[in-house]
Design a protein around this motif. Structure first.
Motif, short mmCIF file in Angstrom:
data_model
loop_
_atom_site.label_atom_id
_atom_site.label_comp_id
_atom_site.label_asym_id
_atom_site.label_seq_id
_atom_site.Cartn_x
_atom_site.Cartn_y
_atom_site.Cartn_z
N UNK A 203 -0.32 22.43 -13.88
CA UNK A 203 -0.25 23.59 -12.99
C UNK A 203 1.07 24.33 -13.03
N UNK A 204 2.14 23.64 -13.39
CA UNK A 204 3.46 24.26 -13.37
C UNK A 204 4.29 23.71 -12.23
N UNK A 205 5.53 24.14 -12.18
CA UNK A 205 6.51 23.60 -11.23
C UNK A 205 6.18 23.93 -9.78
N UNK A 206 6.03 25.21 -9.47
CA UNK A 206 5.86 25.62 -8.08
C UNK A 206 4.58 25.09 -7.45
N UNK A 207 3.42 25.20 -8.09
CA UNK A 207 2.22 24.62 -7.45
C UNK A 207 2.35 23.11 -7.21
N UNK B 134 0.83 -1.21 0.00
CA UNK B 134 0.00 0.00 0.00
C UNK B 134 0.86 1.26 0.00
N UNK B 135 1.93 1.26 0.79
CA UNK B 135 2.81 2.43 0.84
C UNK B 135 3.56 2.60 -0.48
N UNK B 136 3.99 1.50 -1.07
CA UNK B 136 4.67 1.58 -2.36
C UNK B 136 3.71 2.10 -3.43
N UNK B 137 2.47 1.60 -3.44
CA UNK B 137 1.47 2.08 -4.39
C UNK B 137 1.17 3.56 -4.17
N UNK B 138 1.17 3.98 -2.91
CA UNK B 138 0.96 5.39 -2.61
C UNK B 138 2.10 6.25 -3.16
N UNK B 139 3.33 5.77 -3.05
CA UNK B 139 4.48 6.51 -3.59
C UNK B 139 4.37 6.63 -5.10
N UNK B 140 3.98 5.55 -5.76
CA UNK B 140 3.82 5.58 -7.22
C UNK B 140 2.68 6.54 -7.59
N UNK B 141 1.58 6.49 -6.84
CA UNK B 141 0.45 7.39 -7.10
C UNK B 141 0.80 8.85 -6.90
N UNK B 142 1.55 9.15 -5.83
CA UNK B 142 1.97 10.53 -5.59
C UNK B 142 2.92 11.01 -6.68
N UNK B 143 3.77 10.12 -7.17
CA UNK B 143 4.68 10.49 -8.27
C UNK B 143 3.88 10.80 -9.52
N UNK B 144 2.89 9.97 -9.83
CA UNK B 144 2.03 10.23 -10.99
C UNK B 144 1.25 11.53 -10.82
N UNK B 145 0.78 11.79 -9.59
CA UNK B 145 0.07 13.03 -9.32
C UNK B 145 0.98 14.24 -9.50
N UNK B 146 2.25 14.10 -9.09
CA UNK B 146 3.19 15.21 -9.28
C UNK B 146 3.39 15.49 -10.77
N UNK B 147 3.55 14.43 -11.56
CA UNK B 147 3.75 14.62 -13.01
C UNK B 147 2.55 15.32 -13.62
N UNK B 148 1.34 14.87 -13.27
CA UNK B 148 0.13 15.51 -13.79
C UNK B 148 0.02 16.96 -13.33
N UNK B 149 0.30 17.20 -12.05
CA UNK B 149 0.22 18.57 -11.53
C UNK B 149 1.27 19.46 -12.19
N UNK B 150 2.46 18.91 -12.43
CA UNK B 150 3.52 19.70 -13.08
C UNK B 150 3.10 20.09 -14.49
N UNK B 151 2.50 19.17 -15.22
CA UNK B 151 2.08 19.45 -16.60
C UNK B 151 0.95 20.48 -16.62
#
Length: 155
Positions: A101-105, A82-99
Motif C-alpha cells: 500500500x505504501x508508507x502513509x496508508x 498473546x500480547x507479544x504475538x500480537x506485537x509481532x503480528x502487527x509488525x508483520x502486517x505493517x511490513x506487508x501493508x508498506x510493501x
C-alpha cells in the motif's frame, strides 16, 4: 506493559532488525573509490553490531528483571505471550501493508492499532502518536537517509 516486558519485546525486535541489516550489508559490495582500503558499509556495520549488542543487553536485562520479580511475587511477571504475538503480528502486517500500500496508508492503519492495543485510549493521544511517529520516520528515511519510500499505492 511493564518496563521489563517492553525491554524484552523491544530488544528482540531491534536485535532481529540489526542482525538482518548486518547480514544484508555483509553480502553487498560497496566501494568508496580507488585505492580505499575500506568499503562504504564499514561504519554502518559497526553501528549495527553495537545496536545488536545493546538490544541483546535490553533482552537480558528485561529477562533478569522479570525473573527477579517472579521470585518476589511467586509468579511469572506480566509477560503475555498473546500480547507479544500480537506485537509481532502487527509488525508483520505493517511490513506487508508498506510493501503493498505504501508508507502513509500503512502508518495510518498500523500505528493507531498499536497505540490502542498497547494502552492508549484517548483519541487525541492516538492521533498524536500516529502523526508524530509517521513524521519522524519519514524525515529520518526520506530526508536524512535519502531512501525513496513509496508514499501511496502506484506512486
Amino acid at each position: 506493559m511493564r518496563r521489563s516486558t517492553g525491554d524484552i519485546a523491544g530488544g528482540l525486535v531491534l536485535a532481529i532488525a540489526a542482525v538482518a541489516l548486518l547480514i544484508y550489508t555483509a553480502g553487498a559490495d560497496y566501494q568508496m573509490g580507488e585505492g580505499s582500503a575500506y568499503d562504504a558499509a564499514l561504519m554502518p556495520r559497526i553501528w549495527l553490531i553495537v545496536a545488536a549488542a545493546c538490544a541483546g543487553t535490553m533482552v537480558v536485562r528485561g529477562a533478569a528483571e522479570t525473573l527477579l520479580a517472579s521470585v518476589d511475587t511467586g509468579r511469572l511477571a506480566d509477560i503475555s505471550p498473546a500480547r507479544f504475538a500480537l506485537a509481532v503480528g502487527l509488525t508483520a502486517a505493517f511490513i506487508a501493508a508498506f510493501v503493498w500500500l505504501g508508507y502513509w496508508p500503512a502508518m495510518l492503519v498500523i500505528v493507531p492499532l498499536f497505540s490502542v492495543v498497547f494502552g492508549y485510549r484517548r483519541p487525541l493521544a492516538v492521533a498524536a502518536t500516529t502523526v508524530g511517529f509517521a513524521a519522524i520516520t519519514w524525515v529520518v528515511f526520506a530526508e536524512i537517509l535519502n531512501v525513496r519510500m513509496m508514499p501511496w499505492p502506484g506512486a
